[in-house]
Design an enzyme around this catalytic site. Sequence first.
Site, PDB file in Angstrom:
ATOM      1  N   TYR A  19      -2.062  10.908   9.447  1.00  0.00           N
ATOM      2  CA  TYR A  19      -1.393  11.616   8.347  1.00  0.00           C
ATOM      3  C   TYR A  19      -2.411  11.946   7.268  1.00  0.00           C
ATOM      4  O   TYR A  19      -3.333  11.180   7.015  1.00  0.00           O
ATOM      5  CB  TYR A  19      -0.244  10.802   7.760  1.00  0.00           C
ATOM      6  CG  TYR A  19      -0.617   9.446   7.224  1.00  0.00           C
ATOM      7  CD1 TYR A  19      -0.658   8.328   8.050  1.00  0.00           C
ATOM      8  CD2 TYR A  19      -0.905   9.260   5.867  1.00  0.00           C
ATOM      9  CE1 TYR A  19      -0.999   7.072   7.557  1.00  0.00           C
ATOM     10  CE2 TYR A  19      -1.241   8.007   5.370  1.00  0.00           C
ATOM     11  CZ  TYR A  19      -1.290   6.918   6.221  1.00  0.00           C
ATOM     12  OH  TYR A  19      -1.621   5.689   5.728  1.00  0.00           O
ATOM     13  N   HIS A  56      -4.838  -2.883  -2.995  1.00  0.00           N
ATOM     14  CA  HIS A  56      -4.443  -2.040  -1.872  1.00  0.00           C
ATOM     15  C   HIS A  56      -5.243  -2.421  -0.618  1.00  0.00           C
ATOM     16  O   HIS A  56      -4.692  -2.537   0.475  1.00  0.00           O
ATOM     17  CB  HIS A  56      -4.704  -0.575  -2.247  1.00  0.00           C
ATOM     18  CG  HIS A  56      -3.998   0.418  -1.370  1.00  0.00           C
ATOM     19  ND1 HIS A  56      -2.627   0.519  -1.309  1.00  0.00           N
ATOM     20  CD2 HIS A  56      -4.481   1.364  -0.523  1.00  0.00           C
ATOM     21  CE1 HIS A  56      -2.285   1.492  -0.468  1.00  0.00           C
ATOM     22  NE2 HIS A  56      -3.400   2.010   0.029  1.00  0.00           N
TER      23      HIS A  56
END
Lengths: 249, 249, 249, 249, 249
Positions: free
Chosen positions: A144, A171
């Site tokens: 993606y 993250h």
Amino acid sequence: MPEAPQTLDGWYVLHDFRTLDVKAWQSASAAERTEAWDSLEELLLQYDAINSTSQGSFGFYQMAGHKADVLFLHFRPTVAELIDVKTKLQKTSMAPYLQSPYSYVSVVELGGYLAKPGVDVETDEYLQSRLKPRIPEMDQICFYPMSKRRDGQDNWYMLPTEDRAKLMRSHGMIGRTYAEKVKQIISGSMGLDDWEWGVTLFAHDPLEFKKIVQEMRFDEVSARFADFGVFLVGCRVKVEDAKRSWDIL
Amino acid sequence: MPEAPQTLDGWYVLHDFRTLDVKAWQSASAAERTEAWDSLEELLLQYDAINSTSQGSFGFYQMAGHKADVLFLHFRPTVAELIDVKTKLQKTSMAPYLQSPYSYVSVVELGGYLAKPGVDVETDEYLQSRLKPRIPEMDQICFYPMSKRRDGQDNWYMLPTEDRAKLMRSHGMIGRTYAEKVKQIISGSMGLDDWEWGVTLFAHDPLEFKKIVQEMRFDEVSARFADFGVFLVGCRVKVEDAKRSWDIL
Amino acid sequence: MPEAPQTLDGWYVLHDFRTLDVKAWQSASAAERTEAWDSLEELLLQYDAINSTSQGSFGFYQMAGHKADVLFLHFRPTVAELIDVKTKLQKTSMAPYLQSPYSYVSVVELGGYLAKPGVDVETDEYLQSRLKPRIPEMDQICFYPMSKRRDGQDNWYMLPTEDRAKLMRSHGMIGRTYAEKVKQIISGSMGLDDWEWGVTLFAHDPLEFKKIVQEMRFDEVSARFADFGVFLVGCRVKVEDAKRSWDIL
Amino acid sequence: MPEAPQTLDGWYVLHDFRTLDVKAWQSASAAERTEAWDSLEELLLQYDAINSTSQGSFGFYQMAGHKADVLFLHFRPTVAELIDVKTKLQKTSMAPYLQSPYSYVSVVELGGYLAKPGVDVETDEYLQSRLKPRIPEMDQICFYPMSKRRDGQDNWYMLPTEDRAKLMRSHGMIGRTYAEKVKQIISGSMGLDDWEWGVTLFAHDPLEFKKIVQEMRFDEVSARFADFGVFLVGCRVKVEDAKRSWDIL
Amino acid sequence: MPEAPQTLDGWYVLHDFRTLDVKAWQSASAAERTEAWDSLEELLLQYDAINSTSQGSFGFYQMAGHKADVLFLHFRPTVAELIDVKTKLQKTSMAPYLQSPYSYVSVVELGGYLAKPGVDVETDEYLQSRLKPRIPEMDQICFYPMSKRRDGQDNWYMLPTEDRAKLMRSHGMIGRTYAEKVKQIISGSMGLDDWEWGVTLFAHDPLEFKKIVQEMRFDEVSARFADFGVFLVGCRVKVEDAKRSWDIL
């Protein structure tokens, strides 16, 4: 003005997604189909040969859903070579049966902080293995594209450098907990394609794609700052098994 | 009401992107393909001849990814000529094999502040060379359209004139640090095409496209005020090498 | 609730944009192409004849870029006639070679304030000439659709009537400074097509399109309240010159 | 949580928009075209026959612009019948010449407040005539889909029930002032198609479409809370006149 | 950082929507059509056979509107099998007449809270029946994809865990009031397709789709936090009745 982060950049990447034009394919004679398939197989072998050199990587995948039937995944040192591998496919006898619904052009990107003082990026084995990656030996793939959001209060590029660093650190921690289950290749595409990054994930179990994407979505970096494009999922086809696996004859 | 900035405007620009219709191309006989190619080559030479006059510029590029296979890049003094070069291509025997996925119509634009008092824009050599640009001798090209954002608090067109000027100055500084590595041609397209500007970058190394776009994205002008369209990247093909470079026969 | 402004409404308008299907066109025999062209020419003459009546106007334009090759611009008293002129084109032998990428349906609109007390709109020569406009004798054309924004604090339709009037007055002032250089026809399309207005500009110099659009964009009416669709630009073709000007044979 | 309003629901609706494939149509022989047209005419008569029963309604329209050439408008008691009328059209000899650029699936919807205490919806003549509507005897038609906005402060679905009721009342008042000039059929499409409602307007004069849509846009319900899709406008064709009116032979 | 909710994941799902290419279909000879239909019928039987095993489920539906004519709905244990069922369809003689306008790839998802302490998900009958669902014996189907919004103040993924839980509880209550009338299968698609979830509803009466979707839209979870994609509605076709029900011959 926040400081733009340094990046390390490796091989250029072409995600070349194709669908089979079933109407044209079935109208072709058996001889035409055989010739078409043989020309594709020959090219697959030629693409695949790059894997035994240090000049690039190649993977072939079958994709789920209507958005693509197959993916030709190329890593090469230059943009010119990405154009060349596209042109080579266009010239095969298979090309008239393949449509080009989507592709993505990017370059493998690592955080500049990985280049620790004293490390020579050009010779460091670890960095080189990530900048010029081999196709992971995992059967499932997910791709993606994404961008960081610049929207009112949720503007990634207006955040102070330390805030971005802190957010990225947390993250990265999620990514690390999946290290065994999901290999990821991040490639930057600012100036190269329509989104800012391409994300290519590899796993043995496709459920891990859903799990990592979902877990990250609750992380502030994604929750507040990520915009996503299309998602495509598929399974690896070994070049020697292509005829049997991509069973279209 | 903030004051609209003065601009200097030069040649009109047509970015004419095309993809090869592989199915039609491979169905053609060798004779048809040769005729088609010859007609294209003849037109390329005709397009290219403008480069030895002061009546326009022309460049030919092969593009990466599925969005375009080639770019015909035209600079001409009038919109009528942009229509004419399009029509000329449509009339070649190659045209039936070329699809038109994208194009962009704009006009070379410089900040009006460059016209210093006492300078005659029409005769000033520096300004003329930028308003009527030659195609840079650099092999890599990047194109993208963009607009300035008008969104709630992030409305470029509602900023006081001085704030815009100050922001643009710092933005220009980034561009200048890339002066040796990246040549850029900004063309305005308000009233001419769907975005407000087209940006065409030229470099020896395509990584510089990524670097300049990324560095600028952290600049407030882009971070808060820029919306971007598609990005396309490719490599120059010298007209005399077209047959060999765009290897489709 | 703010009061809806009164409008004066004139002729209905069809912007009928077409592209030439080059593949089909070049596959046709010379005889088929001649027949097709003749049928188009005959229809152009028929369309054009309306210009010598008071029953409508017609203009023919060649367009720049890939979005359209030509524009058939019709002004007619009824929607039924707009359907009729479309159907007439579909029936020519040229129609199979023309694709319909875009069109726009609207009705010429003037501000109701122009109907001063005591003025009979139906007989007032000035108003009638604007409601039932002739095609201006200017060679360059620009078309774009637009809407007024309804977005959070930037909601045109929630502004008090006086604020809207004041903003529009200053907006109109810009238009007036271009009166000699740019003729504009505003047509309303609420309930008729996807945007709220169509704007058709005519000029001798296409640079004026860029200038007026840019200058207006800094005006609060556009800066805060305008959303724009596609922009198309082109050049007039006199019907008697069509064959020579739209040089596709 | 605000309370969801009660609705009364009637016949299902299919807006089946089609364009004529001019290239295919003109390539057909005269005999093929006659056969195609005859099959369409027979189906139109069959569709139209429903109008003399209480089992549905049908109208046939020619549309302006490139988005559609004709509209087959069906009201039927079940979704299964909407599928059936589509399939019937697909089976005619005309179908290969008709493309399906757009359609809309919905169900006639009235505000639940219309079912006053003591009224039996199933037998009340007025309610039944609105839930199972006849095609109005008006020549002009307008269709557009819309949704109520859910955007920050402008979130219709977060408003207290009384506020919504009050806003809708004032909105309805505008509709009522047009009662003679514009008949409207509101059909709900949550769970059935991509927008929340379809709006179908009928009038003798298409200018009334523009007037009512414009006046309502200044009403807070539309100004702050309405998002609109495409707008399509056209003219009724009586089935017995279809051949003469939709003049494509 | 809010905690990502645990999910239970079951069978992978492919919603494979197709439209009939009427032009190609009607050009085919009766023999070709019979062969095509027979090949489809044979595959339908093969698909359907999975229903009598515990290795998957299959349903076949006819759809209303232009977006799709039929839906092949597959539940299977792996992504590889979803690719396989697509490939099988592509290989039938019917495939050249079927276009692929849309599809959706996801995996059946239940809230992790359903796995109560002491319950073994792998053997619990209730959970297994929901993770590996049978196609409900209800004739009407509705499908739509959706995501949770991340927009300024309306950012689902930034809500505290308890707030999300509370909101989902009230949302679930609405679903429960429809338990008899509407069966729903929620499938997650993060990392698998373009939206975050697919929602597939089954009912005896399609009006219930409108009612549940409308009632939920007033619930804060949808009102503030839901973005929706396309909506498609249709009717079940029993495989043994396919020829009669999907009446295209």
